[in-house]
Scaffold this active site. Structure first.
Site, PDB file in Angstrom:
ATOM      1  N   GLY A  31      49.187  40.882  39.221  1.00  0.00           N
ATOM      2  CA  GLY A  31      49.100  39.680  38.400  1.00  0.00           C
ATOM      3  C   GLY A  31      48.567  39.966  37.013  1.00  0.00           C
ATOM      4  N   HIS A  34      51.968  40.812  31.748  1.00  0.00           N
ATOM      5  CA  HIS A  34      52.223  40.936  30.315  1.00  0.00           C
ATOM      6  C   HIS A  34      53.623  41.519  30.149  1.00  0.00           C
ATOM      7  CE1 HIS A  34      51.381  45.170  31.040  1.00  0.00           C
ATOM      8  NE2 HIS A  34      50.187  44.858  31.508  1.00  0.00           N
ATOM      9  N   GLU A  35      53.998  41.804  28.923  1.00  0.00           N
ATOM     10  CA  GLU A  35      55.362  42.253  28.651  1.00  0.00           C
ATOM     11  C   GLU A  35      55.689  43.593  29.302  1.00  0.00           C
ATOM     12  OE1 GLU A  35      57.904  40.594  27.396  1.00  0.00           O
ATOM     13  OE2 GLU A  35      56.526  38.899  27.373  1.00  0.00           O
ATOM     14  N   HIS A  37      54.882  44.396  32.413  1.00  0.00           N
ATOM     15  CA  HIS A  37      55.404  44.012  33.726  1.00  0.00           C
ATOM     16  C   HIS A  37      56.810  43.417  33.601  1.00  0.00           C
ATOM     17  CE1 HIS A  37      50.928  43.561  34.444  1.00  0.00           C
ATOM     18  NE2 HIS A  37      51.279  44.366  35.430  1.00  0.00           N
ATOM     19  N   GLN A  61      41.605  48.945  46.625  1.00  0.00           N
ATOM     20  CA  GLN A  61      41.717  49.968  45.589  1.00  0.00           C
ATOM     21  C   GLN A  61      40.655  49.841  44.507  1.00  0.00           C
ATOM     22  OE1 GLN A  61      45.801  48.585  44.519  1.00  0.00           O
ATOM     23  NE2 GLN A  61      45.186  48.972  42.407  1.00  0.00           N
ATOM     24  N   GLY A 149      55.264  51.365  35.985  1.00  0.00           N
ATOM     25  CA  GLY A 149      55.107  51.710  34.581  1.00  0.00           C
ATOM     26  C   GLY A 149      54.433  53.058  34.376  1.00  0.00           C
ATOM     27  N   LYS A 151      52.335  53.857  32.232  1.00  0.00           N
ATOM     28  CA  LYS A 151      50.925  53.769  31.806  1.00  0.00           C
ATOM     29  C   LYS A 151      49.991  54.286  32.898  1.00  0.00           C
ATOM     30  CE  LYS A 151      48.338  50.097  31.840  1.00  0.00           C
ATOM     31  NZ  LYS A 151      47.069  50.599  32.442  1.00  0.00           N
ATOM     32  N   MET A 186      49.928  48.077  26.654  1.00  0.00           N
ATOM     33  CA  MET A 186      49.698  46.761  27.254  1.00  0.00           C
ATOM     34  C   MET A 186      49.070  46.925  28.627  1.00  0.00           C
ATOM     35  SD  MET A 186      52.896  44.357  26.162  1.00  0.00           S
ATOM     36  CE  MET A 186      53.183  43.989  24.428  1.00  0.00           C
ATOM     37  N   SER A 187      48.039  46.144  28.886  1.00  0.00           N
ATOM     38  CA  SER A 187      47.294  46.221  30.136  1.00  0.00           C
ATOM     39  C   SER A 187      46.661  44.868  30.423  1.00  0.00           C
ATOM     40  CB  SER A 187      46.200  47.289  30.037  1.00  0.00           C
ATOM     41  OG  SER A 187      45.313  47.223  31.135  1.00  0.00           O
TER      42      SER A 187
END
Length: 280
Positions: A31, A34-35, A37, A61, A149, A151, A186-187
Site C-alpha cells: 500500500g 505511488h507512481e 507501483h 518482515q 521494482g 528500487k 519514489m518510495s
C-alpha cells in the site's frame, strides 16, 4: 476493478479467468502507493496479462515494530490510483487470510548469504518475512508473471531465489526505478519526510550517479568515502554505500570491468530509512 478480501473468493474468480485463457500478472504491495507501483500495473497492461495487485502490510518482515506502527496506510487513495491505472483485480486480505495458522507457523526459507549482507545485516529477519509473504501470495494468485521494482534490488534477488526454491515457473520481471525530478527514488516512506528533509534527500541519487561516473577513473573505496562524507554533510546517516555484482549481489571491493554491477545505498534521515541503487 474487482476487489477481494478472501482467498477463496479470489481463487474462484482467477480459476474462471484461467479457464477463459487469461494469463495473470501479479504486483504485490504494502500500500501507500505511488507512481512506482502504478508503473508495475502499467507493465502488466502492456504485457497483455490480467493485472492483480495486492495490498497487505506484512507484519513478519518488520524487524522494528515501531516501523510497522508508523508505516503509512492510505487504502482509499490507493484504490483510486489503481482504478485510474486500469488495474483488473485488487486483493485486500487481512492477516488471518495470509497466515491462517498464525504468523509463527509460516514456513522459513533459506536465502543463504543474501540474508546476511546489506539489508539482511541491517534488518535481521526482514527477508525471512519477505519470503513468507511472497511465497503465500504466489500460492494464492499463481501468476505467470511477477512484477517488482528495481528500487528494492536485494529483495528482487531474494524473490528470484525463492522462485527457484519453490520450483515455480512464475517469471520475475524487475522493472525500472521511477524517480522524482531531483532523482529521489519514489518510495512510500518519502511521504514521511518533512519539506527540508525532502529537499536534502535527493543527495542519495547524486551519490549513486557519482559512483557510476567514476567507475573508470577512481578506486571505489575513495568514492565510497566521498559519498559517506557528502551524505553526512547533508544530514543523513549512511548505513552502507556498497558495490556488488548485479547478477548475484556478490559484494565487490572495487570496480570490475566487463561486469554488470550495481551500486547500493541505504541512509537514514532522522528515523526515516531510505534505500536506492543504480546499475553500472
Amino acid at each position: 476493478m474487482f476487489i477481494f478480501k478472501k482467498v477463496g473468493d479470489l481463487d474462484e474468480y482467477l480459476q474462471k479467468r484461467r479457464a477463459d485463457g487469461d494469463k495473470i500478472g501479479f504486483v504485490p504491495t504494502m500500500g501507500a502507493l505511488h507512481e512506482g507501483h502504478i508503473s508495475l500495473v502499467a507493465r502488466c497492461k502492456a504485457d497483455g496479462v490480467l493485472s492483480v495487485c495486492s495490498i497487505f502490510v506484512n507484519p513478519t518482515q518488520f524487524n522494528d515494530k515501531n516501523d510497522l506502527a508508523r508505516y503509512p496506510v492510505s487504502t482509499e487513495a490507493d484504490m483510486e490510483l489503481l482504478l485510474r491505472a486500469g488495474c483488473d483485480v485488487l486483493f485486500l486480505p487481512d492477516v488471518s487470510e495470509i497466515y491462517p495458522g498464525g504468523e509463527d507457523k509460516a514456513p522459513v526459507y533459506d536465502f543463504g548469504y543474501l540474508d546476511t549482507i546489506l539489508e539482511g545485516a541491517q534488518r535481521p529477519g526482514h527477508f525471512k518475512g519477505v519470503g513468507q509473504v511472497v511465497a503465500r501470495l504466489l500460492q494464492i494468485v499463481r501468476p505467470q508473471k511477477l512484477y517488482m521494482g528495481q528500487k528494492d534490488y536485494q529483495q528482487c534477488m531474494v524473490v528470484r531465489r525463492l522462485l527457484q526454491i519453490m520450483g515455480t515457473d512464475t517469471e520475475l520481471e524487475i522493472c525500472p526505478i521511477i524517480r522524482e525530478a531531483d532523482g529521489l527514488a519514489m518510495s512510500s516512506r518519502n511521504r514521511r519526510l518533512t519539506e527540508p528533509q525532502r529537499t536534502l534527500a535527493g543527495i542519495i541519487y547524486q551519490c549513486l550517479v557519482s559512483i557510476q561516473a567514476k567507475q573508470g577513473t577512481d578506486n571505489f573505496a575513495l568514492v565510497r568515502k566521498e559519498c559517506e562524507e557528502l551524505l553526512r554533510a547533508k544530514g543523513l546517516t549512511p548505513e552502507y554505500v556498497s558495490l556488488a555484482d548485479a547478477r548475484d549481489l556478490r559484494l565487490l571491493d572495487n570496480y570490475e570491468h566487463n561486469t554488470l554491477m550495481v551500486a547500493l545505498i541505504a541512509a537514514r534521515m532522522g528515523d526515516i530509512r531510505l534505500i536506492d541503487n543504480i546499475l553500472l
